[in-house]
Design an enzyme around this catalytic site. Structure first.
Site, PDB file in Angstrom:
ATOM      1  N   ASN A 171       0.853  -1.189   0.000  1.00 57.80           N
ATOM      2  CA  ASN A 171       0.000   0.000   0.000  1.00 57.80           C
ATOM      3  C   ASN A 171       0.887   1.237   0.000  1.00 57.80           C
ATOM      4  OD1 ASN A 171      -2.637   1.494   0.435  1.00 57.80           O
ATOM      5  ND2 ASN A 171      -1.452   2.205   2.189  1.00 57.80           N
ATOM      6  N   TYR A 175       0.222  10.187   4.212  1.00 61.18           N
ATOM      7  CA  TYR A 175      -0.184  10.393   5.594  1.00 61.18           C
ATOM      8  C   TYR A 175       0.796  11.363   6.244  1.00 61.18           C
ATOM      9  CZ  TYR A 175      -2.059   5.759   4.401  1.00 61.18           C
ATOM     10  OH  TYR A 175      -2.662   4.692   3.764  1.00 61.18           O
ATOM     11  N   ASP A 285      -5.717  21.603   9.560  1.00 59.92           N
ATOM     12  CA  ASP A 285      -6.111  20.609   8.562  1.00 59.92           C
ATOM     13  C   ASP A 285      -6.788  21.238   7.350  1.00 59.92           C
ATOM     14  OD1 ASP A 285      -6.224  17.959   7.677  1.00 59.92           O
ATOM     15  OD2 ASP A 285      -6.883  17.247   9.635  1.00 59.92           O
TER      16      ASP A 285
END
Length: 334
Positions: A171, A175, A285
């Site tokens: 994968n 992140y 964020d």
């Protein structure tokens, strides 16, 4: 058009008038973010900071900061061209073509997909310099502290590579990683992410550690595929090869059993320990608000490999629109 690495894409953007070099000394704490945020919100160019206070590496940011730059990153002039490529692939999957011409075209598409499979090489630019042992220090990276209430400096455009402990499937995900010290960072594997599934599987199996590699910089298509919301059994590196029309070259890590993009600028090799958590955040964020501190896995860095003169590629998120809007627009078209 296709680009081998970050450097080729930077040169291309500069020729197109879509990148500006900044020679003035700037800080990676708040200042680069402010300049990059102003540029992307005004439709301005990508920025290449040649002189970052306290660091030897230059910083490039905003490579995906407009629809046009995002299209160029994927080797097309318009994002709708990407849609046509996907339609061809779906047509092959959904049913056999009819007629001699249709079959010949399908065969050509199939050969192209086979050629798009990752290709392993034994020598790679990302391993021109290998740092191990006591010399490992993540703090050499000019990672950004983006917003005033962020918990520290964060790596924001990594390709995090792990392998399913049961199936062995790879994968690749993007992140964020908070730098704790010279040897450890956070690993923001939210519970629904594939990396988090690998972590939980390793914990259930009683594994002492789970190898993880992090690629920084590289060809722009592969950099982007880490953010793609594709099914967990699809290989992001293969998807990148299909979009590029050329296989992504991969090389075995120097100290762990994983492969990484050969033309990356910097590689962090290391591991996470199933069950080990540490507070990560707050972080400004993509919603425009701070995500609060929570416990996440800890990434232990055991080796750093890089090009002789590495370029640190990064991005910011925050109050929209920021660069991730254009990355998401490309995902939507795909």
């Amino acid at each position: 058009m296709r680009f081998r690495d970050t450097r080729e894409f930077v040169s291309f953007l500069e020729e197109k008038g879509e990148l500006r070099r900044v020679k003035t000394s700037v800080s990676c704490e708040l200042e680069i973010t402010e300049l990059a945020d102003r540029s992307v919100k005004s439709g301005g160019p990508a920025l290449f900071f040649e002189n970052v206070e306290g660091y030897d590496m230059p910083v490039v940011i905003g490579m995906f900061g407009t629809r046009q730059r995002m299209a160029w990153a994927l080797g097309v002039d318009h994002l709708d061209e990407l849609t046509e490529r996907v339609r061809k692939i779906l047509a092959m999957v959904q049913g056999p073509p009819s007629g001699l011409i249709g079959k010949a075209q399908a065969l050509g598409d199939l050969v192209g997909m086979v050629r798009a499979q990752p290709k392993t090489v034994t020598k790679a630019p990302c391993q021109e310099v290998v740092v191990t042992g006591d010399d490992v220090d993540v703090n050499v990276l000019p990672a950004l502290k983006c917003w005033p209430e962020d918990a520290g400096r964060f790596i924001t455009l990594p390709l995090v590579i792990s392998r399913d402990p049961e199936t062995g499937r790879r994968n690749v995900g993007t992140y964020r990683m908070q730098i704790y010290d010279g040897r450890t960072t956070g690993m923001h594997w939210q519970t629904h992410k594939v990396g988090a599934h690998h972590y939980r599987t390793g914990e259930a199996r009683g594994q002492e550690r789970l190898d993880v590699a992090v690629a920084l910089g590289g060809d722009p298509t592969t950099l982007w595929t880490g953010s793609l919301p594709i099914p967990p059994d699809m290989d992001e590196i293969m998807v990148s090869g299909v979009i590029r029309g050329e296989a992504v070259q991969m090389v075995k890590c120097a100290t762990i059993d994983l492969e990484v993009p050969a033309h990356a600028e910097i590689i962090l090799e290391g591991y996470v320990v199933p069950g080990e958590l540490r507070s990560e955040g707050p972080f400004g964020d993509h919603t425009g608000y701070y995500s609060l501190a929570e416990d996440y896995p800890v990434f232990h860095v055991t080796a750093i490999t890089h090009r002789r003169d590495p370029v640190y590629a990064t991005t910011i998120v925050g109050r929209p629109p920021t660069e991730d809007f254009f990355m998401g627009k490309a995902s939507e078209r795909l």
